[in-house]
Design a protein around this motif. Structure first.
Motif, PDB file in Angstrom:
ATOM      1  N   VAL A   1       0.845  -1.187   0.000  1.00 45.32           N
ATOM      2  CA  VAL A   1       0.000   0.000   0.000  1.00 45.32           C
ATOM      3  C   VAL A   1       0.885   1.242   0.000  1.00 45.32           C
ATOM      4  O   VAL A   1       1.840   1.336   0.781  1.00 45.32           O
ATOM      5  N   THR A   2       0.576   2.188  -0.895  1.00 44.20           N
ATOM      6  CA  THR A   2       1.253   3.484  -0.902  1.00 44.20           C
ATOM      7  C   THR A   2       0.417   4.461  -0.098  1.00 44.20           C
ATOM      8  O   THR A   2      -0.704   4.802  -0.485  1.00 44.20           O
ATOM      9  N   ARG A   3       0.911   4.902   1.038  1.00 47.60           N
ATOM     10  CA  ARG A   3       0.170   5.791   1.918  1.00 47.60           C
ATOM     11  C   ARG A   3       0.122   7.203   1.354  1.00 47.60           C
ATOM     12  O   ARG A   3       0.822   7.549   0.405  1.00 47.60           O
ATOM     13  N   GLY A   4      -0.693   8.031   1.984  1.00 43.53           N
ATOM     14  CA  GLY A   4      -0.840   9.395   1.524  1.00 43.53           C
ATOM     15  C   GLY A   4       0.428  10.209   1.594  1.00 43.53           C
ATOM     16  O   GLY A   4       0.618  11.152   0.813  1.00 43.53           O
ATOM     17  N   ASP A   5       1.339   9.858   2.512  1.00 45.36           N
ATOM     18  CA  ASP A   5       2.598  10.594   2.621  1.00 45.36           C
ATOM     19  C   ASP A   5       3.664  10.072   1.654  1.00 45.36           C
ATOM     20  O   ASP A   5       4.822  10.494   1.706  1.00 45.36           O
ATOM     21  N   GLY A   6       3.299   9.119   0.790  1.00 46.56           N
ATOM     22  CA  GLY A   6       4.221   8.596  -0.197  1.00 46.56           C
ATOM     23  C   GLY A   6       4.970   7.358   0.234  1.00 46.56           C
ATOM     24  O   GLY A   6       5.595   6.682  -0.599  1.00 46.56           O
ATOM     25  N   GLN A   7       4.927   7.024   1.519  1.00 46.10           N
ATOM     26  CA  GLN A   7       5.628   5.837   2.000  1.00 46.10           C
ATOM     27  C   GLN A   7       4.831   4.581   1.654  1.00 46.10           C
ATOM     28  O   GLN A   7       3.609   4.592   1.609  1.00 46.10           O
TER      29      GLN A   7
END
Length: 718
Positions: A367-373
């Motif tokens: 999963v790519t989180r909203g902060d890019g991680q």
């Protein structure tokens, strides 16, 4: 053995339970229950184990048999293990002369729990394990409430526990979803207050003034908080004292109620302890108490008959007026804001993460989180929640309207079943309108929504074979008949946990909590309004009774306000055009930001943000221009074409081969040339209108398994 109980209750027996016993099917009368019952293993989910009620008092044995049958009829499993465990406890209590009540109706959970602890202490010298407590607790939840309701000759509201699932006498509105949640007047500790609350809310519900969802989810909680506040008094009846002090009493309650810690009713609400209490929440509590006082004061004769003379004979209209006076006025005029709007940046992340909800609990997903991680997460094994939130995003319906909609919720559009709108087939979606009786309960939907619904139907048929389900989204356990919708608490919980993992953020970096699904309704209605739908059409789509309510959902977005302002034609009072109005008004809007004036247009970047793109305005989404800059744009197009020709010619002469098309410099100039050409073409085809951006789309952030049309609200329909 089945006839053991029948001769124990003559026709003149006054105990109302025996009327229920006469209607009980013979195989369920025991004392050993299981033989002769069709699909026993499926009903109990405990294999071929039987319920053994031998050796128990006749009335308790018969009551437990009826409760086991009710569980099977309700669609849940008959609690074989719990019932047998309780029977063992009572048999031991009989042998050792340990006292217990003579009926299940007078044997509440507290007494049953004490009996279980005594049983484990005397037999194994230890406390009962958690699993045993849970099994016994099942008996004293819904089935006992159903027994109490069926045996009660008084109005339903005289009981201390209310649940429509257990008591069919509780009135539900025609459009209200089948209620699978209850409320507990027993939580009100002061008896004089509890009896008045039951009478008032029961009467209002039967009269149709209030709905079950309002009574159980709102009013009862308000009055439970009022009851807790009364517990801080040396004499709680002071609240019905001198009417001249009613205002001071209400003000004291308001101060107490404004403390978040005082409002918590359950341990799992601790996360709300630090949140400030909204004025509307305080008003709801104050208004509930005031309406109770007003109701009792307006019906003195009935109050004396139902509640007795003390202490409610003191209640007057002055008490109610004093409490109403503390209800504060909340201004309805709101500032320009988009607090509940979910922007394109956040919506692009949601579909990419949604498959995580449908994966099995032993499956992983990157999963790519909203902060890019990026993070690897386990699946939630809940494809129903995945489709519910997707339908909310696509249709803008309330969570309850999706969660409780019927299985057969699609129908063809009359005379237009085969018609297409922009190449997409349409259908009519019937949602579960439960809030407004006079509002419509259907909307037109496109092929994307139909596909999601059909996928959910297939899932239901695969997981609930052999039944005709009532709802499209179903409770997965204890639902053999398929008549219980997906629980609202489960939906909120799983979206809250899902949000913690995916950490969706908007374009400003602000977290977007997916459990607050009502924001998708705000977003959908905002986009439809920005599309230019008339108010009456928007109101029809939203399912509202008034235009003002629909307008409440439309976010006043700064970006759209500026777009609409630039694209609006200004007229004089006599209908003639104001020649200088566009430049004049643009200057008024941007006069304090000289850096936003460009040679060929304007930069609409918000004042608090800075630009890091250099001179790449032509391919920027916040660049705007209009026909007043047509000459500058044509000159720049000519110069760009000449620059490309000179540079490519010089490259060929120097290197003996043409400049590659993937050359960094050439790619940028080609993009600028294409943007200028598209701008001039748009200005020529739509004179008098402003143009935003150069028609250059932005590159997607990553693969999106489930597509959302994020640009539909910007299309101009004929």
């Amino acid at each position: 053995m089945a006839g053991e109980h029948r001769h124990l209750h003559p026709a003149g027996d006054q105990d109302p339970f025996w009327r229920l016993w006469l209607k009980l099917p013979e195989p369920w009368k025991g004392p050993v229950i299981g033989d002769g019952i069709e699909d026993w293993e499926r009903i109990t989910e405990n294999g071929d184990r039987r319920i053994d009620l031998r050796g128990l008092p006749d009335l308790i044995s018969a009551e437990l048999a009826w409760m086991a049958h009710w569980q099977a009829q309700d669609g849940t499993r008959s609690a074989v293990l719990g019932t047998n465990q309780f029977a063992n406890i009572l048999r031991r209590a009989l042998r050792e002369n340990h006292p217990f009540p003579s009926s299940i109706r007078t044997l509440d959970w507290g007494t049953a729990g004490a009996l279980q602890r005594w049983f484990y202490a005397t037999r194994w010298s230890r406390l009962p394990p958690h699993g045993s407590i849970a099994r016994l607790r099942v008996i004293f939840r819904f089935s006992r409430l159903a027994l109490l309701a069926r045996c009660s000759s008084e109005p339903w509201w005289t009981l201390d526990e209310w649940h429509p699932r257990c008591d069919p006498r509780i009135p539900l509105a025609e459009h209200e979803p089948q209620a699978h949640y209850g409320c507990s007047p027993s939580k009100i500790s002061h008896e004089w207050l509890r009896e008045a609350v039951k009478w008032w809310l029961g009467t209002q519900l039967e009269a149709g003034v209030l709905r079950w969802s309002t009574v159980s989810q709102e009013r009862m909680r308000c009055l439970v908080r009022f009851d807790r506040w009364l517990s801080t008094f040396a004499d709680p009846l002071d609240v019905l004292g001198d009417p001249a002090h009613a205002v001071q009493m209400a003000a004291a309650f308001r101060r107490w109620d404004a403390d978040p810690a005082n409002r918590l009713l359950r341990e799992n609400e601790q996360r709300h302890a630090q949140r400030p209490v909204a004025a509307r929440q305080l008003n709801d509590d104050l208004r509930a108490v005031a309406e109770l006082f007003a109701f009792v004061a307006a019906n003195p004769a009935e109050a004396r008959q139902v509640l007795g003379a003390h202490p409610w004979s003191r209640a007057t209209d002055a008490h109610a007026a004093g409490w109403f006076r503390q209800v504060s006025r909340i201004p309805h005029q709101r500032d320009l804001n988009d607090e509940h709007y979910v922007d394109d940046h956040a919506l692009a992340q949601i579909p990419a993460a949604l498959p995580l909800l449908g994966l099995g609990r032993d499956e992983h997903m990157l999963v790519t989180r909203g902060d890019g991680q990026q993070t690897t997460a386990l699946g939630f094994d809940d494809p129903q929640a995945m489709r519910m939130i997707l339908l909310q995003i696509l249709t803008g319906r309330r969570a309850s309207e999706i969660r409780t909609c019927l299985f057969d919720c699609l129908s063809p559009v009359p005379d237009r079943a085969l018609d297409a709108v922009e190449g997409e087939e349409i259908a009519r979606f019937h949602y579960a309108q439960s809030k407004i009786d006079i509002a419509p309960d259907n909307i037109l939907v496109d092929l994307e929504v139909v596909a999601v619904i059909e996928e959910q139907r297939k899932w239901v048929r695969d997981h609930f074979p052999g039944i005709t389900p009532r709802h499209l989204f179903l409770q997965r356990t204890g639902n053999r008949q398929g008549d219980k919708p997906y629980p609202s608490g489960t939906y909120s919980w799983i979206l809250r946990e899902f949000s913690k993992i995916v950490k969706i953020t908007d374009s400003k970096g602000k977290a977007v909590g997916l459990s607050h699904t009502h924001r998708f309704r705000h977003t959908k209605l905002t986009r439809l309004a920005e599309l230019g739908l008339p108010v009456h059409v928007l109101m029809r789509y939203a399912g509202h009774a008034t235009p003002s309510m629909s307008m409440h959902y439309v976010a006043a977005r700064q970006e759209h306000a500026e777009q609409a302002f630039l694209a609006t034609a200004k007229l004089r009072a006599d209908g003639t055009h104001v020649v200088f109005s566009r430049d004049d008004h643009d200057s008024l809007h941007l006069f304090n930001r000289a850096d936003r004036f460009l040679p060929h247009g304007w930069c609409m970047l918000p004042p608090m943000q800075s630009c890091d793109k250099g001179n790449a305005c032509l391919t920027c989404s916040v660049f705007v221009t209009d026909s007043s800059h047509e000459a500058a744009l044509e000159r720049q197009l000519t110069e760009t074409s000449a620059l490309i020709d000179r540079s490519t010619t010089a490259f060929r002469e120097r290197h003996g081969r043409p400049m590659p098309e993937d050359n960094v410099w050439l790619l940028q100039r080609r993009a600028e040339h294409a943007a200028l050409a598209k701008l001039l073409d748009t200005i020529g085809s739509q004179p008098g209108r402003a143009v935003q951006g150069a028609g250059c789309g932005t590159a997607p952030a990553g693969p999106v398994p489930i597509s959302l049309d994020l640009d539909r609200h910007r299309r101009t329909r004929p």
